[in-house]
Scaffold this active site. Structure first.
Site, PDB file in Angstrom:
ATOM      1  N   GLY A 188      -5.451   7.868   5.656  1.00 38.60           N
ATOM      2  CA  GLY A 188      -6.555   6.981   6.002  1.00 38.60           C
ATOM      3  C   GLY A 188      -6.401   6.406   7.395  1.00 38.60           C
ATOM      4  N   SER A 189      -6.936   5.235   7.596  1.00 33.94           N
ATOM      5  CA  SER A 189      -6.988   4.639   8.927  1.00 33.94           C
ATOM      6  C   SER A 189      -5.635   4.066   9.339  1.00 33.94           C
ATOM      7  CB  SER A 189      -8.033   3.525   8.959  1.00 33.94           C
ATOM      8  OG  SER A 189      -7.596   2.413   8.195  1.00 33.94           O
ATOM      9  N   GLY A 192      -5.488   0.334   7.957  1.00 35.24           N
ATOM     10  CA  GLY A 192      -5.185   0.215   6.538  1.00 35.24           C
ATOM     11  C   GLY A 192      -3.794   0.712   6.206  1.00 35.24           C
ATOM     12  N   GLY A 193      -3.402   1.825   6.819  1.00 31.36           N
ATOM     13  CA  GLY A 193      -2.078   2.366   6.565  1.00 31.36           C
ATOM     14  C   GLY A 193      -0.980   1.444   7.035  1.00 31.36           C
ATOM     15  N   GLU A 212      -0.413   9.039   6.621  1.00 26.69           N
ATOM     16  CA  GLU A 212      -1.070   9.831   7.663  1.00 26.69           C
ATOM     17  C   GLU A 212      -2.189   8.965   8.226  1.00 26.69           C
ATOM     18  OE1 GLU A 212      -4.256  13.333   7.942  1.00 26.69           O
ATOM     19  OE2 GLU A 212      -2.582  13.794   6.603  1.00 26.69           O
ATOM     20  N   CYS A 249      -9.070  14.810  10.035  1.00 26.75           N
ATOM     21  CA  CYS A 249      -7.948  14.185  10.733  1.00 26.75           C
ATOM     22  C   CYS A 249      -7.432  15.087  11.846  1.00 26.75           C
ATOM     23  CB  CYS A 249      -6.827  13.867   9.746  1.00 26.75           C
ATOM     24  SG  CYS A 249      -6.254  15.300   8.801  1.00 26.75           S
TER      25      CYS A 249
END
Length: 459
Positions: A188-189, A192-193, A212, A249
């Site tokens: 994800g972003s 957020g990660g 990732e 991605c």
């Protein structure tokens, strides 16, 4: 959280055999394919992706599950090693036997852009189950009904306690902090990660968090390549960064092109035929529109737009030069989800400085001329890429033993690991060594005579 407690209880069932887990993975693949039509229809409704694309993704997801079944059966992933006793050494060496064992329950945070392949039964789940770890999946809010239906398939195949689904932001935060969870995987972003990574690291017992995150996947087009095939490169680039609304991605988000060789003209020509498409959520659409607008407000940038259709994200190319890029590289090194890319024109004496300004990414690509030696350029790009491509485009990640889908921060939180390919299983395993252990205590994979005939090193 009851779901986590149930998965934690499943660790009491360990060890399962490799053959058992391989059979689960094969059965999950068959269940997924058996419900293909309903799953694809539901996914198309929730994600706006085409049914053809989603049907192909179901095929890929089933292939991933079967691939890991094969990895488990082969057994080499265990890194089994046997050192015989040798009293003549200083210090004397006892009987030592080492292999990898499962960590325990794993939390999987699913992605938005791949509702099958990186979702409920995606690569993280497949590799964790293959390793022998129960899985608790945090569903993505962009396709909740699809997540629930896929979870029902998983629950119909796997033994009790080996799989659970949770939903909602609060559940996601609690999941990475739960004492039973021993590792987490995230796609994800970067924002957020990083938040979840910090929570995983600040626990009383920190756990590995394999995230990732952001990647611009730089591309370098050499002057020789541009002179030979500018039109082909321009069309290929547009096809790659607009594919499935630019929600990859591995989208090529930053491209260095030699000035005066016509690649920008070829991109402009191809852009007019590129499809406009919808993002997964309204929030993603708004973020994409804001990014394009910000580029348009920059005096050093010219924005080319593709076809504008109602309720879609318009394909966009931001054109700039090396001087503007090097003046504020951070502006151009931010990942923007959606069908856009940045073209930076360069003179030959500027290319080394441009490459030196890059941040790590999942991929880097070189387009070269016929017979052109790009050894020096490849050496410059190798430190910033998890996968280095030549004369192609990074969208599309093949499943295989040699695949690596990772990179240094901010591409991922752990550059030594991959989330695609056979060694993705390594994230969910930890070593154990046995010293002078009786045969009955040893796992079968380490016993005398190698009774299971797995690949192992002996000395």
């Amino acid at each position: 959280m009851r779901e986590v407690t149930a998965a934690a209880a499943a660790t009491a069932l360990l060890p399962t055999t490799r053959q058992e887990r391989a059979a689960w993975l094969d059965a999950l693949a068959a269940a997924l394919e058996g419900d293909r039509a309903a799953l694809v229809a539901l996914a198309a409704e929730e994600t706006h992706l085409s049914e053809a694309r989603l049907d192909g993704e179901v095929t890929r997801t089933a292939a991933q599950l079967r691939f890991f079944a094969g990895v488990v059966r082969e057994g080499g992933y265990l890194e089994a090693t046997v050192d015989s006793p040798d009293p003549a050494l200083i210090p004397p060496r006892p009987d030592l036997r080492r292999m990898l064992r499962p960590l325990g329950p794993v939390a999987v945070y699913t992605s938005s852009n791949f509702p099958f392949a990186f979702s409920v039964l995606g690569n993280d789940t497949a590799s964790a189950l293959a390793a022998g770890c129960p899985v608790i999946v945090k569903a993505h809010p962009g396709h909740p009904r699809l997540s629930r239906r896929t979870a029902e398939l998983a629950l119909s195949v796997l033994p009790a306690g080996w799989f659970a689904l949770v939903e909602g932001m609060e559940a996601g935060v609690a999941l990475v902090q739960h004492p039973a969870v021993r590792a987490a995987g995230f796609t994800g972003s970067e924002h957020g990660g990083r938040a979840l990574f910090d929570l995983a690291s600040s626990r009383p017992d920190p756990i590995p968090f394999y995230g990732e995150l952001g990647s611009v996947n730089p591309v370098v087009v050499t002057r020789a390549a541009a002179r030979e095939r500018a039109a082909e490169i321009g069309a290929g680039l547009v096809g790659s960064f607009t594919r499935d609304a630019g929600q990859y991605c591995t989208k090529p988000g930053l491209v260095f092109v030699p000035s005066g060789e016509g690649v920008d003209d070829a991109v402009s020509a191809a852009l007019g035929a590129a499809p406009a498409s919808r993002q997964l959520t309204d929030g993603m659409s708004a973020a994409y529109a804001s990014a394009v607008e910000a580029f348009g407000a920059d005096d050093a940038v010219t924005v080319l737009l593709g076809r504008d259709e109602p309720a879609t994200s318009v394909p966009a190319v931001a054109l700039t030069d090396a001087a503007a890029f090097l003046a504020e590289p951070a502006v151009f090194l931010e990942e923007h989800f959606g069908p856009s890319t940045v073209l930076v024109s360069y003179r030959d004496d500027e290319l080394a400085a441009l490459v030196a300004a890059l941040r790590p990414s999942l991929t880097a690509t070189i387009h070269r001329g016929a017979g052109e030696d790009v050894t020096a350029l490849a050496a410059l790009l190798t430190p910033v890429a998890g996968r280095l491509l030549f004369d192609g485009w990074p969208t599309g990640v093949a499943i295989g033993w040699a695949q690596h889908h990772g990179g240094s921060w901010p591409a991922t939180t752990a550059s030594v690991h991959t989330s695609v390919g056979a060694t993705a299983i390594r994230r969910w395993l930890t070593p154990i060594a046995y010293q002078d252990a009786p045969q009955e205590v040893l796992p079968p994979e380490l016993r005398d005579g190698n009774p299971l005939r797995i690949p192992r090193r002996e000395s």
